[in-house]
Scaffold this motif. Structure first.
Motif, PDB file in Angstrom:
ATOM      1  N   ASP A 163       0.854  -1.196   0.000  1.00 39.93           N
ATOM      2  CA  ASP A 163       0.000   0.000   0.000  1.00 39.93           C
ATOM      3  C   ASP A 163       0.891   1.248   0.000  1.00 39.93           C
ATOM      4  OD1 ASP A 163      -2.095   1.710   0.104  1.00 39.93           O
ATOM      5  OD2 ASP A 163      -2.786   1.126   2.099  1.00 39.93           O
ATOM      6  N   ILE A 164       1.367   1.609  -1.173  1.00 33.91           N
ATOM      7  CA  ILE A 164       2.359   2.671  -1.319  1.00 33.91           C
ATOM      8  C   ILE A 164       1.777   4.040  -0.974  1.00 33.91           C
ATOM      9  CG2 ILE A 164       3.950   3.760  -2.939  1.00 33.91           C
ATOM     10  CD1 ILE A 164       4.653   0.908  -2.128  1.00 33.91           C
ATOM     11  N   ASP A 165       0.533   4.274  -1.319  1.00 45.04           N
ATOM     12  CA  ASP A 165      -0.087   5.582  -1.041  1.00 45.04           C
ATOM     13  C   ASP A 165      -0.150   5.853   0.465  1.00 45.04           C
ATOM     14  OD1 ASP A 165      -0.451   6.048  -3.745  1.00 45.04           O
ATOM     15  OD2 ASP A 165      -2.421   5.083  -3.744  1.00 45.04           O
ATOM     16  N   LEU A 166      -0.452   4.838   1.243  1.00 44.83           N
ATOM     17  CA  LEU A 166      -0.492   5.000   2.690  1.00 44.83           C
ATOM     18  C   LEU A 166       0.910   5.217   3.259  1.00 44.83           C
ATOM     19  CD1 LEU A 166      -2.121   4.840   5.366  1.00 44.83           C
ATOM     20  CD2 LEU A 166      -1.577   2.417   5.376  1.00 44.83           C
ATOM     21  N   LEU A 167       1.874   4.474   2.749  1.00 45.74           N
ATOM     22  CA  LEU A 167       3.236   4.567   3.287  1.00 45.74           C
ATOM     23  C   LEU A 167       3.899   5.893   2.943  1.00 45.74           C
ATOM     24  CD1 LEU A 167       4.551   0.963   2.621  1.00 45.74           C
ATOM     25  CD2 LEU A 167       3.657   1.919   4.742  1.00 45.74           C
ATOM     26  N   ARG A 168       3.533   6.500   1.826  1.00 47.56           N
ATOM     27  CA  ARG A 168       4.125   7.790   1.450  1.00 47.56           C
ATOM     28  C   ARG A 168       3.741   8.909   2.414  1.00 47.56           C
ATOM     29  NH1 ARG A 168       6.084   8.248  -4.260  1.00 47.56           N
ATOM     30  NH2 ARG A 168       5.853   6.153  -5.069  1.00 47.56           N
ATOM     31  N   LYS A 169       2.661   8.732   3.139  1.00 49.14           N
ATOM     32  CA  LYS A 169       2.264   9.726   4.133  1.00 49.14           C
ATOM     33  C   LYS A 169       3.233   9.772   5.305  1.00 49.14           C
ATOM     34  CE  LYS A 169      -2.666   9.295   3.176  1.00 49.14           C
ATOM     35  NZ  LYS A 169      -3.967   8.923   3.751  1.00 49.14           N
ATOM     36  N   PHE A 170       3.989   8.698   5.496  1.00 46.59           N
ATOM     37  CA  PHE A 170       4.908   8.604   6.620  1.00 46.59           C
ATOM     38  C   PHE A 170       6.355   8.864   6.222  1.00 46.59           C
ATOM     39  CE2 PHE A 170       1.237   6.039   7.714  1.00 46.59           C
ATOM     40  CZ  PHE A 170       0.932   6.551   8.958  1.00 46.59           C
ATOM     41  N   GLY A 191       0.953   5.203  17.979  1.00 46.17           N
ATOM     42  CA  GLY A 191       1.479   4.462  19.114  1.00 46.17           C
ATOM     43  C   GLY A 191       2.735   3.698  18.710  1.00 46.17           C
ATOM     44  N   THR A 192       3.379   3.116  19.681  1.00 49.20           N
ATOM     45  CA  THR A 192       4.644   2.422  19.426  1.00 49.20           C
ATOM     46  C   THR A 192       4.472   1.237  18.480  1.00 49.20           C
ATOM     47  OG1 THR A 192       5.359   3.028  21.640  1.00 49.20           O
ATOM     48  CG2 THR A 192       6.609   1.330  20.539  1.00 49.20           C
ATOM     49  N   LYS A 193       3.472   0.427  18.719  1.00 48.15           N
ATOM     50  CA  LYS A 193       3.280  -0.763  17.896  1.00 48.15           C
ATOM     51  C   LYS A 193       2.934  -0.413  16.454  1.00 48.15           C
ATOM     52  CE  LYS A 193       1.888  -3.853  21.601  1.00 48.15           C
ATOM     53  NZ  LYS A 193       0.823  -4.722  22.116  1.00 48.15           N
ATOM     54  N   LYS A 194       2.055   0.571  16.279  1.00 46.58           N
ATOM     55  CA  LYS A 194       1.688   0.961  14.914  1.00 46.58           C
ATOM     56  C   LYS A 194       2.855   1.602  14.183  1.00 46.58           C
ATOM     57  CE  LYS A 194      -3.272   1.469  15.311  1.00 46.58           C
ATOM     58  NZ  LYS A 194      -4.425   2.338  15.107  1.00 46.58           N
ATOM     59  N   GLN A 195       3.657   2.394  14.893  1.00 50.00           N
ATOM     60  CA  GLN A 195       4.808   3.034  14.265  1.00 50.00           C
ATOM     61  C   GLN A 195       5.833   1.984  13.835  1.00 50.00           C
ATOM     62  OE1 GLN A 195       5.124   6.229  13.485  1.00 50.00           O
ATOM     63  NE2 GLN A 195       7.174   6.014  12.644  1.00 50.00           N
ATOM     64  N   LYS A 196       6.026   0.958  14.637  1.00 50.87           N
ATOM     65  CA  LYS A 196       6.956  -0.106  14.266  1.00 50.87           C
ATOM     66  C   LYS A 196       6.468  -0.864  13.046  1.00 50.87           C
ATOM     67  CE  LYS A 196       9.145  -0.933  18.698  1.00 50.87           C
ATOM     68  NZ  LYS A 196       9.414  -1.895  19.787  1.00 50.87           N
ATOM     69  N   LYS A 197       5.154  -1.092  12.966  1.00 48.38           N
ATOM     70  CA  LYS A 197       4.598  -1.777  11.802  1.00 48.38           C
ATOM     71  C   LYS A 197       4.752  -0.938  10.545  1.00 48.38           C
ATOM     72  CE  LYS A 197       1.276  -4.573  14.323  1.00 48.38           C
ATOM     73  NZ  LYS A 197      -0.132  -4.884  14.568  1.00 48.38           N
ATOM     74  N   VAL A 198       4.530   0.361  10.669  1.00 48.58           N
ATOM     75  CA  VAL A 198       4.692   1.259   9.530  1.00 48.58           C
ATOM     76  C   VAL A 198       6.147   1.292   9.085  1.00 48.58           C
ATOM     77  CG1 VAL A 198       4.613   3.687   8.841  1.00 48.58           C
ATOM     78  CG2 VAL A 198       2.680   2.686  10.018  1.00 48.58           C
TER      79      VAL A 198
END
Length: 68
Positions: free
Chosen positions: A19-26, A42-49
């Protein structure tokens, strides 16, 4: 002091590396991963991203550097 972007709309437990469009936001203009303090995740979501961005970079779906 820090301007937090509201990325709380990510309700998926699994962030897909395809999902490149979502990842480009970060990723900022230089191609760096935006910190947890700035995204407000949060920590877990940031690690997954972060893991998803790194996987996408290895598979050449996202660039390592932003070239102009």
């Amino acid at each position: 002091m820090y301007k937090k972007n509201n990325f709380e709309d990510i309700t998926q437990d699994f962030v897909d590396y395809k999902d490149i469009d979502l990842l480009r936001k970060f990723i900022n203009d230089q191609g760096k991963i935006i910190s947890r303090r700035s995204t407000g995740l949060g920590t877990k979501k940031q690690k997954k991203v972060t893991k998803s961005i790194k996987r996408a970079r290895i598979l050449s779906l996202l660039p390592f550097l932003k070239r102009d």
